[in-house]
Design a protein around this motif. Structure first.
Motif, PDB file in Angstrom:
ATOM      1  N   ARG A   1       0.962  -1.096  -0.036  1.00 58.61           N
ATOM      2  CA  ARG A   1      -0.008  -0.090   0.168  1.00 58.61           C
ATOM      3  C   ARG A   1       0.798   1.202   0.010  1.00 58.61           C
ATOM      4  NH1 ARG A   1      -3.071   0.044   4.893  1.00 58.61           N
ATOM      5  NH2 ARG A   1      -4.162   1.784   4.394  1.00 58.61           N
ATOM      6  N   ILE A   2       2.188   1.143   0.376  1.00 56.80           N
ATOM      7  CA  ILE A   2       2.937   2.246   0.610  1.00 56.80           C
ATOM      8  C   ILE A   2       4.031   2.512  -0.595  1.00 56.80           C
ATOM      9  CG2 ILE A   2       4.836   3.257   2.044  1.00 56.80           C
ATOM     10  CD1 ILE A   2       3.095   2.248   4.401  1.00 56.80           C
ATOM     11  N   ALA A   3       4.638   1.373  -1.065  1.00 54.21           N
ATOM     12  CA  ALA A   3       5.627   1.452  -1.968  1.00 54.21           C
ATOM     13  C   ALA A   3       5.529   2.286  -3.378  1.00 54.21           C
ATOM     14  CB  ALA A   3       6.245  -0.077  -2.657  1.00 54.21           C
ATOM     15  N   PRO A   4       4.318   1.903  -3.821  1.00 51.86           N
ATOM     16  CA  PRO A   4       4.037   2.804  -4.965  1.00 51.86           C
ATOM     17  C   PRO A   4       3.764   4.301  -4.929  1.00 51.86           C
ATOM     18  CG  PRO A   4       2.377   1.007  -4.895  1.00 51.86           C
ATOM     19  CD  PRO A   4       3.354   1.102  -3.704  1.00 51.86           C
TER      20      PRO A   4
ATOM     21  N   VAL B   1       1.726   6.361   7.899  1.00 52.51           N
ATOM     22  CA  VAL B   1       2.762   6.616   6.904  1.00 52.51           C
ATOM     23  C   VAL B   1       2.188   7.212   5.291  1.00 52.51           C
ATOM     24  CG1 VAL B   1       4.622   5.709   5.329  1.00 52.51           C
ATOM     25  CG2 VAL B   1       4.154   4.812   7.812  1.00 52.51           C
ATOM     26  N   ILE B   2       1.168   6.589   5.096  1.00 49.11           N
ATOM     27  CA  ILE B   2       0.367   6.902   3.943  1.00 49.11           C
ATOM     28  C   ILE B   2       0.098   8.330   3.927  1.00 49.11           C
ATOM     29  CG2 ILE B   2      -1.646   6.530   2.612  1.00 49.11           C
ATOM     30  CD1 ILE B   2      -1.194   3.502   3.093  1.00 49.11           C
ATOM     31  N   GLN B   3      -0.431   8.599   5.027  1.00 49.85           N
ATOM     32  CA  GLN B   3      -1.033  10.019   5.017  1.00 49.85           C
ATOM     33  C   GLN B   3      -0.035  11.054   5.123  1.00 49.85           C
ATOM     34  OE1 GLN B   3      -3.166   9.875   8.961  1.00 49.85           O
ATOM     35  NE2 GLN B   3      -4.705  11.225   8.221  1.00 49.85           N
ATOM     36  N   PHE B   4       0.966  10.731   5.788  1.00 46.41           N
ATOM     37  CA  PHE B   4       2.258  11.673   5.596  1.00 46.41           C
ATOM     38  C   PHE B   4       2.953  11.986   4.159  1.00 46.41           C
ATOM     39  CE2 PHE B   4       6.980  11.755   5.312  1.00 46.41           C
ATOM     40  CZ  PHE B   4       7.401  12.879   6.118  1.00 46.41           C
ATOM     41  N   LEU B   5       3.107  10.709   3.376  1.00 44.63           N
ATOM     42  CA  LEU B   5       3.531  10.698   2.045  1.00 44.63           C
ATOM     43  C   LEU B   5       2.538  11.363   1.095  1.00 44.63           C
ATOM     44  CD1 LEU B   5       4.969   7.012   1.727  1.00 44.63           C
ATOM     45  CD2 LEU B   5       6.023   9.266   2.317  1.00 44.63           C
ATOM     46  N   TYR B   6       1.291  11.142   1.320  1.00 43.65           N
ATOM     47  CA  TYR B   6       0.093  11.948   0.583  1.00 43.65           C
ATOM     48  C   TYR B   6       0.382  13.469   0.922  1.00 43.65           C
ATOM     49  CZ  TYR B   6      -2.878   8.677  -1.989  1.00 43.65           C
ATOM     50  OH  TYR B   6      -3.353   7.927  -2.830  1.00 43.65           O
TER      51      TYR B   6
END
Length: 174
Positions: free
Chosen positions: A87-90, A154-159
């Motif tokens: 869910r994170i790598a791409p 982590v996803i929230q941060f990267l977005y």
């Protein structure tokens, strides 16, 4: 009577399922089975690595993610492991170029941490996000307790910190 009770059992079961699904989503990040002992390379030239990453980021319309840490740091490996999850790598790879910066025993690259507004006082991993011009968009130490965080964090941060302009070659292909 009886019919009523079955209904309640069913509702209770559904609730439990919903709750555990939500918990799974919020499950804390895991350490990798085999941590990479060379994640933060002692012989790396961080200044050069950053310069190279910025050049590539400019061409690829990405931001640069500086990851300050040390090979001895479990939370650094936990965060790195998260970066490789499906869910994170791409999201990470399409929007960021990651540079791992070794802090040694908090006696290395401290000038770079300062330069990029990363506070190592709280521990590592500490992240900074730069745009392709090298401007600091975000400097933090929110990740030093990566074991307490979830993939969603982590996803929230990267977005939040990804470049806003989509790369031209992607949008023209639609």
């Amino acid at each position: 009577g009886m019919k009523h009770r079955t209904q309640w059992t069913l509702i209770a079961a559904l609730l439990v399922t919903a709750i555990s699904a939500a918990q799974f989503k919020r499950a804390p990040l895991q350490a990798p089975a085999n941590p990479n002992p060379q994640l933060y390379r002692a012989d790396a030239n961080a200044v050069q690595d950053i310069r190279r990453a910025l050049a590539a980021a400019g061409k690829q319309h990405k931001n640069v993610l500086l990851d300050f840490g040390g090979n001895w740091c479990i939370d650094c490996h936990v965060l790195e492991n998260a970066f490789h999850q499906p869910r994170i790598a791409p999201l990470l790879n399409n929007n960021y170029i990651v540079v791992h910066i070794d802090v040694g025993k908090y006696d290395k690259n401290l000038d770079l941490a300062k330069k990029y507004h990363v506070d190592l006082e709280k521990g590592v991993p500490s992240l900074a996000v730069l745009d392709s011009q090298g401007k600091v968009l975000y400097g933090t130490s929110d990740f030093e307790r990566a074991r307490m965080m979830s993939e969603d964090d982590v996803i929230q941060f990267l977005y939040k910190w990804k470049p806003s302009n989509p790369s031209p070659e992607k949008s023209s292909r639609k």
